[in-house]
Each structure stands twice: as C-alpha cells, then as structure tokens.
Scaffold this motif. Structure first.
Motif, short mmCIF file in Angstrom:
data_model
loop_
_atom_site.label_atom_id
_atom_site.label_comp_id
_atom_site.label_asym_id
_atom_site.label_seq_id
_atom_site.Cartn_x
_atom_site.Cartn_y
_atom_site.Cartn_z
N GLY A 26 0.81 -1.07 0.14
CA GLY A 26 0.09 0.07 0.01
C GLY A 26 0.86 1.06 -0.15
N VAL A 27 0.94 1.97 1.13
CA VAL A 27 1.48 3.05 1.32
C VAL A 27 3.18 3.11 1.17
N ALA A 28 3.54 1.82 1.54
CA ALA A 28 5.33 1.84 1.29
C ALA A 28 5.46 1.59 -0.13
N LEU A 29 4.50 0.72 -0.85
CA LEU A 29 4.70 0.72 -2.22
C LEU A 29 4.64 2.05 -3.16
N ALA A 30 3.64 2.75 -2.62
CA ALA A 30 3.44 4.04 -3.44
C ALA A 30 4.66 5.01 -2.92
N ARG A 31 5.28 4.96 -1.76
CA ARG A 31 6.60 5.81 -1.71
C ARG A 31 7.74 5.46 -2.58
N VAL A 32 7.99 4.21 -2.57
CA VAL A 32 9.03 3.54 -3.55
C VAL A 32 8.64 4.12 -5.09
N LYS A 33 7.38 3.92 -5.28
CA LYS A 33 7.16 4.35 -6.86
C LYS A 33 7.42 5.99 -6.91
N ALA A 34 6.96 6.51 -5.83
CA ALA A 34 7.16 8.11 -5.92
C ALA A 34 8.83 8.67 -5.96
#
Length: 102
Positions: free
Chosen positions: A1-9
């Motif tokens: 969720g949030v961790a994956l979104a942060r990695v993508k960003a």
C-alpha cells in the motif's frame, strides 16, 4: 500500500532528476547546479535547454506554454524507447537461444 506508493514516488523522482541532469549535461551546463536551481525555482520557472541561460526563466515567456505537457511527452517517449529496447533485447536473446549453428 503506502510503502509501495512511496517507493514508486521515489523512483519517479530519481528518474525525473536524471532527466534534468542529462539535459543539463548535454547542454554543457553543470547538472548538479541546474537540478538545485530547478528544485528551488518558482512555479512556471525552469530551464529552456534549447536556449540555455545562466538562471531559471519563466517558461511561458520563453515560449513553452505548457511545461507539464513537455515533461509528459518526454516521459512517454523515454518509456516507449525503454520498452522497445527491452523488447528488442528479449527478441535477440530469444533468437540467439533458438538459433542452431550448422
């Protein structure tokens, strides 16, 4: 969720910074300085790499009416090129593995 979104960003940010550095280098400018100045620039300010100056300028005045569209096109083109290279390399590897030497 949030961790994956942060990695993508983070990855997108790294790619975007790499793009700015590459454009600066190809324009004969100091890439680290240009990156810092672009990050600190006001809205609508950036570098016109076709006609580089020593400081950020208002891109609308420079004739770049939609800088976001320009960046979007650059990212789309880079993605297309990367996909083509990956496909070509995969096809080459596939052909090499399947070919038989007589």
């Amino acid at each position: 969720g949030v961790a994956l979104a942060r990695v993508k960003a983070d990855r997108f940010s790294e790619a975007y910074q790499g793009l700015i550095k590459a454009l600066a280098t190809n324009s004969g400018l100091n890439p680290e300085r240009i990156l810092q100045e672009v990050q600190a620039a006001k809205k609508w300010y950036g570098y016109d790499f076709k006609h580089p100056s020593e400081k950020p300028e208002d891109l609308r005045v420079a004739g770049i009416l939609d800088p976001t569209l320009v960046v979007t096109e650059i990212v789309n083109n880079a993605t297309s090129i990367a996909a083509s290279l990956i496909t070509a390399n995969a096809a080459t590897v596939f052909v090499d593995r399947e070919s038989k030497v007589d």
